[in-house]
Design an enzyme around this catalytic site. Sequence first.
Site, PDB file in Angstrom:
ATOM      1  N   ARG A   1       0.835  -1.267  -0.127  1.00  0.00           N
ATOM      2  CA  ARG A   1      -0.060   0.119   0.114  1.00  0.00           C
ATOM      3  C   ARG A   1       0.771   1.248   0.110  1.00  0.00           C
ATOM      4  NH1 ARG A   1      -5.560   0.766   2.056  1.00  0.00           N
ATOM      5  NH2 ARG A   1      -5.293  -1.703   2.083  1.00  0.00           N
TER       6      ARG A   1
ATOM      7  N   SER B   1      -8.352   0.534  -1.167  1.00  0.00           N
ATOM      8  CA  SER B   1      -9.657   0.620  -0.385  1.00  0.00           C
ATOM      9  C   SER B   1      -9.839   1.831  -0.143  1.00  0.00           C
ATOM     10  CB  SER B   1      -9.564  -0.104   1.005  1.00  0.00           C
ATOM     11  OG  SER B   1     -10.240  -0.125   1.497  1.00  0.00           O
TER      12      SER B   1
ATOM     13  N   ASP C   1     -17.338   1.921   0.876  1.00  0.00           N
ATOM     14  CA  ASP C   1     -16.058   2.677   0.578  1.00  0.00           C
ATOM     15  C   ASP C   1     -15.752   2.275  -0.928  1.00  0.00           C
ATOM     16  OD1 ASP C   1     -15.399  -0.037   0.719  1.00  0.00           O
ATOM     17  OD2 ASP C   1     -13.580   0.673   1.898  1.00  0.00           O
TER      18      ASP C   1
ATOM     19  N   ASP D   1     -13.869   0.391  -2.566  1.00  0.00           N
ATOM     20  CA  ASP D   1     -13.890  -0.940  -3.113  1.00  0.00           C
ATOM     21  C   ASP D   1     -14.800  -1.854  -2.494  1.00  0.00           C
ATOM     22  OD1 ASP D   1     -12.518  -0.769  -0.618  1.00  0.00           O
ATOM     23  OD2 ASP D   1     -11.271  -2.616  -0.900  1.00  0.00           O
TER      24      ASP D   1
ATOM     25  N   ASP E   1     -15.656  -2.794   0.521  1.00  0.00           N
ATOM     26  CA  ASP E   1     -15.429  -4.106   1.567  1.00  0.00           C
ATOM     27  C   ASP E   1     -15.859  -3.303   2.882  1.00  0.00           C
ATOM     28  OD1 ASP E   1     -13.402  -2.339   1.852  1.00  0.00           O
ATOM     29  OD2 ASP E   1     -11.871  -4.116   2.187  1.00  0.00           O
ATOM     30  N   ARG E   2     -16.215  -2.210   2.978  1.00  0.00           N
ATOM     31  CA  ARG E   2     -16.679  -1.620   4.439  1.00  0.00           C
ATOM     32  C   ARG E   2     -18.029  -0.705   4.156  1.00  0.00           C
ATOM     33  NH1 ARG E   2     -11.652  -0.329   7.564  1.00  0.00           N
ATOM     34  NH2 ARG E   2      -9.915  -0.950   6.659  1.00  0.00           N
TER      35      ARG E   2
ATOM     36  N   GLU F   1     -14.568  -5.860  12.470  1.00  0.00           N
ATOM     37  CA  GLU F   1     -13.608  -5.147  13.006  1.00  0.00           C
ATOM     38  C   GLU F   1     -14.215  -3.562  13.029  1.00  0.00           C
ATOM     39  OE1 GLU F   1     -10.197  -5.103  10.506  1.00  0.00           O
ATOM     40  OE2 GLU F   1     -11.176  -4.135   8.965  1.00  0.00           O
TER      41      GLU F   1
ATOM     42  N   LYS G   1     -14.089  -8.923   4.892  1.00  0.00           N
ATOM     43  CA  LYS G   1     -15.107  -8.128   5.213  1.00  0.00           C
ATOM     44  C   LYS G   1     -15.730  -7.837   4.050  1.00  0.00           C
ATOM     45  CE  LYS G   1     -11.766  -4.250   5.409  1.00  0.00           C
ATOM     46  NZ  LYS G   1     -10.559  -5.246   5.684  1.00  0.00           N
TER      47      LYS G   1
END
Length: 592
Positions: free
Chosen positions: A42, A144, A302, A304, A306-307, A404, A418
């Site tokens: 990242r 992300s 978000d 991508d 995943d949240r 999380e 997630k």
Amino acid sequence: KIRGEGKGKGRLQLDSLLVSGSHQELRSRLCSRMGFGTAGLRAAMGAGFNRINDLTVIQTTQGLFSYLSGFFSDFSSRGLVIGFDTRGQEESGCSSERLAKLTAAVMLSRNVPVHLFSSFVPTPYVPYAVKKLGAAAGVMITASHNPKEDNGYKVYWCNGAQIASPHDKEILRCIEEQLEPWSASCWDQELVERSPLTRDPLSHINRCYMDELSSLCFHRDSNRHSPLKFVHSSFHGVGHAFVQEAFQVFGFAPPIPVPEQKDPDPNFSSIRCPNPEEGESVLELSLQLAQKEDARIVLATDPDADRLAVAEKSDRCGWKVFSGNELAALLGWWMFFNWKQNHPDPADRDGVYMLATTVSSKILQAFARIEGFHFEETLPGFKWIGNRIHELSKSGHSVIFAFEESIGFLCGSLVPEKDGVSAAVVVAEMAAYLHEKNLSLSQQLDNIYQTYGYHLSKTSYVTCHDPSTIKRIFSRIRNFDGESSYPKTCNGVQIVHVRDVTTGYDSSQPDHRSVLPVSRSGHMITFTLQNGVVATLRTSGTEPKIKYYTEFCAAPGKSEPSQLEEELAKVTTGLLDEFLEPERNNLIRRFV
């Protein structure tokens, strides 16, 4: 070295820095390399060996090939899954799609089949495809919710979980042994169009995912007639079409999209920051649209997907944006409520688990204690949860919910990662069910606290771009009252236990050794205080942040939230001012 960056925009970037005399910047870019952090790379996009670009992705993929081909005797038949988000940067010519194709080109140059998605997908689709297709591993090109300048290279193991030790360290070693690009084929992104070893899993995987998603739907007939309206923002990322389809699977009308944010935009033009965890300040367009359309629930995935962030219109005034911990209380209750309907025998609970990272709320622990199922904590990061799910499944146990606190949720065990798409539609069904009972999400959250005890938490962060300052801050905490002596109080409240998973110390254990695995990749210290507050300081694995978490866990029946809030605020202030010293250390406080 500069020639090694290749022609084009990367070379122009370096030439420009050379001409302008930016020698320190050049040294930073060319004299250091990226490390393997949270399941991969990242960093900012651009020219240089510590940036995400064509060369560093080729080098990383060569190392990945080297490791996987040595680990899996059947790698050349199982292949690699590759997905990408919608990120891109004009000035460096770098985009997630291009980097995904270069990743594929390296593998194809060694006759390894690639399952390369033909269009952008949510991050959870990659680990889902790895398991469904029996691939050796997966790579997702994404950063992300990071700033627009960043990109990343996220690696998943054959079990669908993010890679963990020792694989990460071994892959890094292999990368460093394979720095010279093997051939011109590695640079040829058009190879994916010509090679018979390229397969596009998009249609098959999307169909399988949506079919399996229906297993999380418990009230389809009611959903069809629900009067509730929902607004969804995909934050200029990948989520729009996938969330729309998921709603149809559950019998809902599609959510109303935020028009300015539904289409991909690598510049994230309409938002200050592409992270829905920032709350109301980045949900402004969503809330305005919901107000206009009389929609009670706002869902934001978000970039991508995943949240998930959720906001609910308050009957009194304004909007309630739920924290990750509050959403987890609701989703954990909902998943167990529906599981219980289908498994009335209390003996079945022995095979059921919920999981959370150690910096997240202990509310699931309270559920487990009263309801009789199992709860476990892991180290921060979903890679720990994903790998634990795999271990539990091997022994016949099922994980029905995991989370999380940074708005990462997994409902069921559809994928060991997630998943904002499934979480969004599960929240919608829960909200519709409660609406039928004349309850809002907020009211149900209060009901949960009345039954299982109030769990009030505060999560925030400070930004620090200087690693030496971070090191000095944590060294001071570890030697606060003399050498190897941690703080004894926080804002006048006595500290009764200290756990430091960076060093493996835990004062609450008879042998003073931490039960959680030692993790030296970052700093994390947890304090348990006499008033019942648990407080943690930790560094982020993907951003230049020191995060802090505080939670007050009250016993059922103790219902004086204002008094609990006061105790929590006292410790939170002390944690920040006494231990982190933002002004003295030039830390940037979170903008709200």
